[in-house]
Scaffold this motif. Structure first.
Motif, short mmCIF file in Angstrom:
data_model
loop_
_atom_site.label_atom_id
_atom_site.label_comp_id
_atom_site.label_asym_id
_atom_site.label_seq_id
_atom_site.Cartn_x
_atom_site.Cartn_y
_atom_site.Cartn_z
N THR A 137 -1.12 -11.48 10.33
CA THR A 137 -0.51 -10.61 9.31
C THR A 137 0.67 -11.29 8.66
O THR A 137 0.82 -11.26 7.42
N THR A 152 -1.52 -6.85 4.68
CA THR A 152 -1.01 -5.50 4.90
C THR A 152 -1.91 -4.90 5.97
O THR A 152 -3.10 -4.69 5.73
N THR A 153 -1.34 -4.64 7.15
CA THR A 153 -2.16 -4.25 8.30
C THR A 153 -1.76 -2.87 8.80
O THR A 153 -0.58 -2.59 9.01
N PHE A 155 -2.81 0.46 -4.48
CA PHE A 155 -2.96 -0.86 -3.87
C PHE A 155 -2.15 -1.90 -4.64
O PHE A 155 -2.70 -2.89 -5.13
N LEU A 182 0.85 -1.19 0.00
CA LEU A 182 0.00 0.00 0.00
C LEU A 182 0.88 1.24 0.00
O LEU A 182 1.78 1.37 0.83
N GLN A 199 -7.25 -8.82 2.47
CA GLN A 199 -5.85 -8.63 2.08
C GLN A 199 -5.26 -7.42 2.80
O GLN A 199 -4.09 -7.40 3.14
N LEU A 200 -6.10 -6.41 2.97
CA LEU A 200 -5.71 -5.18 3.65
C LEU A 200 -6.56 -5.06 4.91
O LEU A 200 -7.79 -5.05 4.84
N PRO A 241 3.23 -5.84 2.86
CA PRO A 241 2.58 -7.10 3.23
C PRO A 241 3.42 -7.86 4.26
O PRO A 241 4.65 -7.83 4.23
N VAL A 277 -9.69 -5.23 -4.28
CA VAL A 277 -8.94 -5.48 -3.04
C VAL A 277 -9.91 -5.83 -1.92
O VAL A 277 -10.91 -5.13 -1.70
N ILE A 323 -10.79 -5.50 1.52
CA ILE A 323 -10.42 -4.60 2.63
C ILE A 323 -11.25 -4.95 3.85
O ILE A 323 -12.49 -4.97 3.80
#
Length: 257
Positions: A175, A181-182, A60, A3, A148-149, A27, A68, A70
């Motif tokens: 994660t 991706t956090t 993204f 991101l 994913q996010l 990620p 994505v 989210i």
């Protein structure tokens, strides 16, 4: 999914909540978002989630936002419907409850409840739960969506100390295991230092620092951004921890009396 934010800006009428923030979140890493109240943390996360208008660029990893997955957990979550805990978590998989639910969706919801150790709450009504229990259920809903996010706005604010450690440990582990991706908004500096791989600090809508916890959490930053006189030491594993001593403003007022 990498991101990238470039010159991200969020305004509400004449008020600028986020001003030209650049950030990279990777990620497999947890990025902690820190800053005083009103510094723009929630607005930044909401803009990434697509809930508020923004200028600047959000990238993204070359994928369109609509493609994505989210997972967003807001700071305030209100569920007025009379739903059981299991139904709330299942909504993370389905978005709307249907008459027929696949065995895989049911299994995923059960597994997520077990991951957060709240399977005993499955048949309880959400409205019967404490604030901390509801927070765990809403986190389970987000995790069940297989994001994913992952965007978490103060996910431990209503939890006791043990559950704070458990939840952040689970978020960190998932994660890494799932390559998520956090980004997590936190007020607890010690929790951020222990469970985040990278930190970004906002003050008055602007980014003032980013880097590893050891690079970001310094006595100078605590004084300049948070207005606190503090000691910064390091645990045996090298991670920093903060001992807050006093408010600089309060100390200054006391010295003038």
């Amino acid at each position: 999914m990498r991101l990238v934010l470039e010159a991200l800006t969020v305004t509400y009428g004449p008020h600028r909540a986020v001003h030209e923030v650049d950030l990279v979140a990777r990620p497999g890493e947890v990025t902690g978002l820190l800053g005083p109240n009103g510094s723009g943390k929630s607005s930044l996360v909401r803009s990434i989630a697509g809930l508020v208008a923004h200028s600047g660029r959000i990238e993204f990893g070359g994928v369109e936002r609509g493609a994505v997955r989210i997972g967003y957990m807001p700071q305030d979550h209100i569920v007025r419907a009379a739903l059981s805990v299991f139904e709330v978590v299942l909504l993370g998989r389905l978005k709307t409850l249907a008459l027929r639910v696949s065995p895989s969706d049911l299994a995923a919801a059960r597994a997520t409840l077990e991951t957060l150790e709240i399977q005993d709450l499955a048949e309880r009504q959400l409205g019967e739960l404490s604030g901390g229990q509801r927070q765990l259920v809403m986190l389970a809903q987000v995790l069940a969506s297989d994001p994913q996010l992952l965007l978490l706005d103060e996910p431990i604010s209503a939890l006791d100390l043990r559950h704070q450690l458990d939840v952040l440990g689970i978020v960190q582990r998932l994660t890494r295991e799932r390559g998520l991706t956090t980004i997590v908004v936190l007020h607890d500096l010690n929790a951020a230092a222990r469970h985040c791989d990278a930190l970004c600090v906002l003050e008055r809508a602007r980014k003032v620092a980013d880097g590893s916890p050891a690079e970001v959490i310094t006595t100078g930053l605590l004084a300049d951004v948070f207005g606190v006189e503090a000691l910064v030491d390091h645990a045996r594993d090298g991670k920093p921890f903060v001992i807050a001593l006093r408010s600089i403003a309060s100390a200054a007022r006391a010295s003038t009396r």
